[in-house]
Design a protein around this motif. Structure first.
Motif, PDB file in Angstrom:
ATOM      1  N   ILE A  94      14.857   1.586  26.086  1.00  0.00           N
ATOM      2  CA  ILE A  94      15.187   2.491  24.977  1.00  0.00           C
ATOM      3  C   ILE A  94      14.634   2.007  23.635  1.00  0.00           C
ATOM      4  O   ILE A  94      14.691   2.751  22.650  1.00  0.00           O
ATOM      5  CB  ILE A  94      16.716   2.708  24.861  1.00  0.00           C
ATOM      6  CG1 ILE A  94      17.423   1.434  24.384  1.00  0.00           C
ATOM      7  CG2 ILE A  94      17.296   3.232  26.166  1.00  0.00           C
ATOM      8  CD1 ILE A  94      18.892   1.646  24.040  1.00  0.00           C
ATOM      9  N   TRP A  97      12.433   4.284  21.270  1.00  0.00           N
ATOM     10  CA  TRP A  97      13.142   5.410  20.654  1.00  0.00           C
ATOM     11  C   TRP A  97      14.138   4.918  19.608  1.00  0.00           C
ATOM     12  O   TRP A  97      14.437   5.642  18.663  1.00  0.00           O
ATOM     13  CB  TRP A  97      13.836   6.243  21.733  1.00  0.00           C
ATOM     14  CG  TRP A  97      12.841   6.913  22.636  1.00  0.00           C
ATOM     15  CD1 TRP A  97      12.061   7.996  22.351  1.00  0.00           C
ATOM     16  CD2 TRP A  97      12.499   6.515  23.966  1.00  0.00           C
ATOM     17  NE1 TRP A  97      11.259   8.298  23.423  1.00  0.00           N
ATOM     18  CE2 TRP A  97      11.511   7.413  24.437  1.00  0.00           C
ATOM     19  CE3 TRP A  97      12.932   5.517  24.824  1.00  0.00           C
ATOM     20  CZ2 TRP A  97      10.956   7.334  25.706  1.00  0.00           C
ATOM     21  CZ3 TRP A  97      12.375   5.422  26.102  1.00  0.00           C
ATOM     22  CH2 TRP A  97      11.397   6.323  26.515  1.00  0.00           C
ATOM     23  N   LEU A 102      14.927   8.127  16.985  1.00  0.00           N
ATOM     24  CA  LEU A 102      15.367   9.246  17.807  1.00  0.00           C
ATOM     25  C   LEU A 102      16.693   8.879  18.472  1.00  0.00           C
ATOM     26  O   LEU A 102      17.571   9.721  18.640  1.00  0.00           O
ATOM     27  CB  LEU A 102      14.316   9.595  18.857  1.00  0.00           C
ATOM     28  CG  LEU A 102      14.579  10.866  19.670  1.00  0.00           C
ATOM     29  CD1 LEU A 102      13.273  11.572  20.000  1.00  0.00           C
ATOM     30  CD2 LEU A 102      15.343  10.579  20.955  1.00  0.00           C
ATOM     31  N   ILE A 103      16.832   7.603  18.857  1.00  0.00           N
ATOM     32  CA  ILE A 103      18.107   7.067  19.331  1.00  0.00           C
ATOM     33  C   ILE A 103      18.672   6.176  18.234  1.00  0.00           C
ATOM     34  O   ILE A 103      17.952   5.370  17.650  1.00  0.00           O
ATOM     35  CB  ILE A 103      17.927   6.264  20.639  1.00  0.00           C
ATOM     36  CG1 ILE A 103      17.536   7.205  21.788  1.00  0.00           C
ATOM     37  CG2 ILE A 103      19.189   5.497  20.992  1.00  0.00           C
ATOM     38  CD1 ILE A 103      17.215   6.471  23.083  1.00  0.00           C
ATOM     39  N   TYR A 138      25.205   4.598  21.779  1.00  0.00           N
ATOM     40  CA  TYR A 138      24.016   5.233  21.219  1.00  0.00           C
ATOM     41  C   TYR A 138      24.103   6.746  21.343  1.00  0.00           C
ATOM     42  O   TYR A 138      24.685   7.278  22.303  1.00  0.00           O
ATOM     43  CB  TYR A 138      22.759   4.746  21.945  1.00  0.00           C
ATOM     44  CG  TYR A 138      22.497   3.269  21.800  1.00  0.00           C
ATOM     45  CD1 TYR A 138      21.980   2.736  20.624  1.00  0.00           C
ATOM     46  CD2 TYR A 138      22.764   2.399  22.853  1.00  0.00           C
ATOM     47  CE1 TYR A 138      21.735   1.376  20.499  1.00  0.00           C
ATOM     48  CE2 TYR A 138      22.523   1.033  22.735  1.00  0.00           C
ATOM     49  CZ  TYR A 138      22.011   0.530  21.564  1.00  0.00           C
ATOM     50  OH  TYR A 138      21.780  -0.816  21.432  1.00  0.00           O
ATOM     51  N   SER A 140      21.491  10.413  20.648  1.00  0.00           N
ATOM     52  CA  SER A 140      20.153  10.937  20.396  1.00  0.00           C
ATOM     53  C   SER A 140      20.238  11.860  19.190  1.00  0.00           C
ATOM     54  O   SER A 140      21.179  12.644  19.062  1.00  0.00           O
ATOM     55  CB  SER A 140      19.656  11.694  21.632  1.00  0.00           C
ATOM     56  OG  SER A 140      18.494  12.437  21.343  1.00  0.00           O
ATOM     57  N   SER A 146      17.551  15.906  22.308  1.00  0.00           N
ATOM     58  CA  SER A 146      16.250  15.493  21.778  1.00  0.00           C
ATOM     59  C   SER A 146      15.580  14.429  22.647  1.00  0.00           C
ATOM     60  O   SER A 146      14.352  14.437  22.821  1.00  0.00           O
ATOM     61  CB  SER A 146      16.403  14.972  20.349  1.00  0.00           C
ATOM     62  OG  SER A 146      16.939  15.958  19.498  1.00  0.00           O
ATOM     63  N   TRP A 147      16.354  13.496  23.185  1.00  0.00           N
ATOM     64  CA  TRP A 147      15.762  12.421  23.979  1.00  0.00           C
ATOM     65  C   TRP A 147      15.176  12.957  25.282  1.00  0.00           C
ATOM     66  O   TRP A 147      14.062  12.593  25.671  1.00  0.00           O
ATOM     67  CB  TRP A 147      16.799  11.334  24.256  1.00  0.00           C
ATOM     68  CG  TRP A 147      16.207  10.072  24.836  1.00  0.00           C
ATOM     69  CD1 TRP A 147      14.931   9.607  24.676  1.00  0.00           C
ATOM     70  CD2 TRP A 147      16.868   9.124  25.672  1.00  0.00           C
ATOM     71  NE1 TRP A 147      14.760   8.421  25.354  1.00  0.00           N
ATOM     72  CE2 TRP A 147      15.938   8.099  25.965  1.00  0.00           C
ATOM     73  CE3 TRP A 147      18.156   9.031  26.177  1.00  0.00           C
ATOM     74  CZ2 TRP A 147      16.264   7.005  26.775  1.00  0.00           C
ATOM     75  CZ3 TRP A 147      18.490   7.928  26.963  1.00  0.00           C
ATOM     76  CH2 TRP A 147      17.544   6.932  27.259  1.00  0.00           C
ATOM     77  N   ALA A 150      11.956  14.534  24.558  1.00  0.00           N
ATOM     78  CA  ALA A 150      10.925  13.539  24.249  1.00  0.00           C
ATOM     79  C   ALA A 150      10.416  12.878  25.526  1.00  0.00           C
ATOM     80  O   ALA A 150       9.205  12.660  25.691  1.00  0.00           O
ATOM     81  CB  ALA A 150      11.490  12.487  23.300  1.00  0.00           C
ATOM     82  N   LEU A 151      11.318  12.559  26.442  1.00  0.00           N
ATOM     83  CA  LEU A 151      10.913  11.985  27.728  1.00  0.00           C
ATOM     84  C   LEU A 151       9.984  12.939  28.472  1.00  0.00           C
ATOM     85  O   LEU A 151       8.943  12.527  29.004  1.00  0.00           O
ATOM     86  CB  LEU A 151      12.145  11.693  28.591  1.00  0.00           C
ATOM     87  CG  LEU A 151      12.977  10.469  28.219  1.00  0.00           C
ATOM     88  CD1 LEU A 151      14.373  10.566  28.838  1.00  0.00           C
ATOM     89  CD2 LEU A 151      12.286   9.191  28.690  1.00  0.00           C
TER      90      LEU A 151
END
Length: 385
Positions: A94, A97, A102-103, A138, A140, A146-147, A150-151
């Motif tokens: 992670i 990110w 983003l994270i 955590y 996102s 969003s994560w 993005a992935l």
């Protein structure tokens, strides 16, 4: 894992199907691409196809509404509220990110909340703890979805087919001419032939997909027990007075509440999260898993009414401070019951047919388990391919 373990006899790129574009599926595709990219034979690129029954990726669900007058949004993370990263490998995964923000860690103020009662007991809020970066939770940003997006965007050798339901593998006879598996959609149309089929659906759905297929680990799919969860989403207009529990001029400032003596388990204040301060007042409430499971087949409006009554007691609103936005969602497979000191199931693999059943329910039922099961899957594929 050594480079030569990624070679096939015919040096052909493997065709890999992943059923489900949740985080387990996305992590699996990501780690597969990385593993083959690191191989000495760069020409051996996997052709990965992800089949997703819905229209989106990831299980980090976000719902929002816009105020027509102000154009501001209410926003609710109505699935997983946060995740942890306890292992060094997931922390490394992670890290990019986190660097891009983003994270972000959520250092929430956590309280114990005792709701107001019909017998006259007043609302009581007591400080419990503050989450910190030593054992971070955590999120996102700007949305929990969003994560996942993005992935998906970063996948170079993967195609994601949305709104595609896979038929049970035994529904259509398989060709005996090769060792590939032909998948079909629910209409009976062929989706292609694959060297590997990786199912990342919840175990009840995996059970249906693999039924009567000869999957050698079929009996183990039912071992983990899954529970439901109802989520209540509430929003207030800026012009409205907030309820007693959310009025921080009268009560302690808090972000997360553990609720006692209620069908509600936890309350999360969305507009207190990092990079969420432009939201209109938004609160997400998770019912207890036991209660949710008991009423999993109940009419959703009936459930919503019961949760609203419990939320009113917990947040202590009156007719002037009642929420203007109300929504409710049912997660049929939300939590995995885990036994203390019992080893996680791990991925289930049929070596001969090259089928793998995976998912967070094969581990501890959390997002880090999605990553760990993806790791196990990629290791198994690379050792065999």
């Amino acid at each position: 894992m050594t480079d030569h373990s990624l070679h096939t006899d015919a040096a052909k790129s493997p065709q890999i199907a992943i059923i489900g574009a949740g985080l387990t599926g996305l992590f699996t595709a990501t780690l597969l691409e990385r593993a083959f990219r690191q191989a000495s034979d760069r020409a051996l690129v996997p052709q990965i196809t992800v089949f997703e029954k819905s229209a989106g990726v990831g299980r980090l669900a976000t719902r929002y509404r816009s105020d027509s007058a102000t154009k501001q949004n209410w926003q609710w993370a109505f699935g997983a509220q946060f995740f942890t990263a306890k292992t060094s490998s997931f922390q490394q995964f992670i890290a990019p990110w986190l660097e891009s923000k983003l994270i972000q860690p959520w250092c929430a103020q956590v309280v114990d909340l005792n709701p107001a009662s019909v017998s006259g007991q007043s609302l009581d809020i007591q400080q419990k703890e503050q989450w910190d970066t030593a054992q971070a939770r955590y999120i996102s940003t700007p949305k929990m979805t969003s994560w996942g997006r993005a992935l998906a965007d970063e996948l170079a050798h993967t195609t994601i087919n949305f709104k595609t339901r896979i038929a049970p593998l035994a529904q259509y006879p398989q060709s005996q001419s090769d060792h590939k598996t032909e998948l079909f959609d629910e209409k009976g149309d062929s989706l292609g032939h694959f060297d590997w089929v990786i199912c990342t659906a919840p175990n009840a759905q995996a059970l249906e997909l693999m039924a009567d297929s000869g999957f050698t680990e079929q009996a183990k799919i039912t071992e983990p027990q899954m529970q439901a969860c109802y989520t209540l989403m509430l929003g207030w207009d800026n012009v409205q007075p907030l309820p007693e529990a959310l009025n921080h001029q009268k009560k302690p400032t808090w972000d997360v509440a553990y609720v006692n003596d209620s069908i509600i388990d936890r309350i999360f204040i969305e507009h207190h999260k990092p990079a969420h301060d432009e939201l209109l007042p938004s609160v997400t409430i998770h019912a207890s898993n036991d209660w949710s499971e008991q009423y999993v087949d109940e009419d959703i409006e009936t459930v919503k009414a019961q949760l609203l009554q419990a939320a009113k007691q917990a947040l202590d609103w009156n007719e002037n401070s009642a929420p203007s936005q109300v929504d409710c969602h049912r997660w049929r497979y939300a939590a995995t019951l885990t036994e203390t000191n019992k080893e996680a199931l791990g991925i289930l693999m049929d070596q001969k047919q090259q089928w793998i059943v995976s998912g967070d329910w094969c581990g501890q039922g959390n997002i880090e388990s999605c990553y760990q099961m993806a790791q196990q899957t990629v290791e198994a594929v690379c050792q065999t391919t």
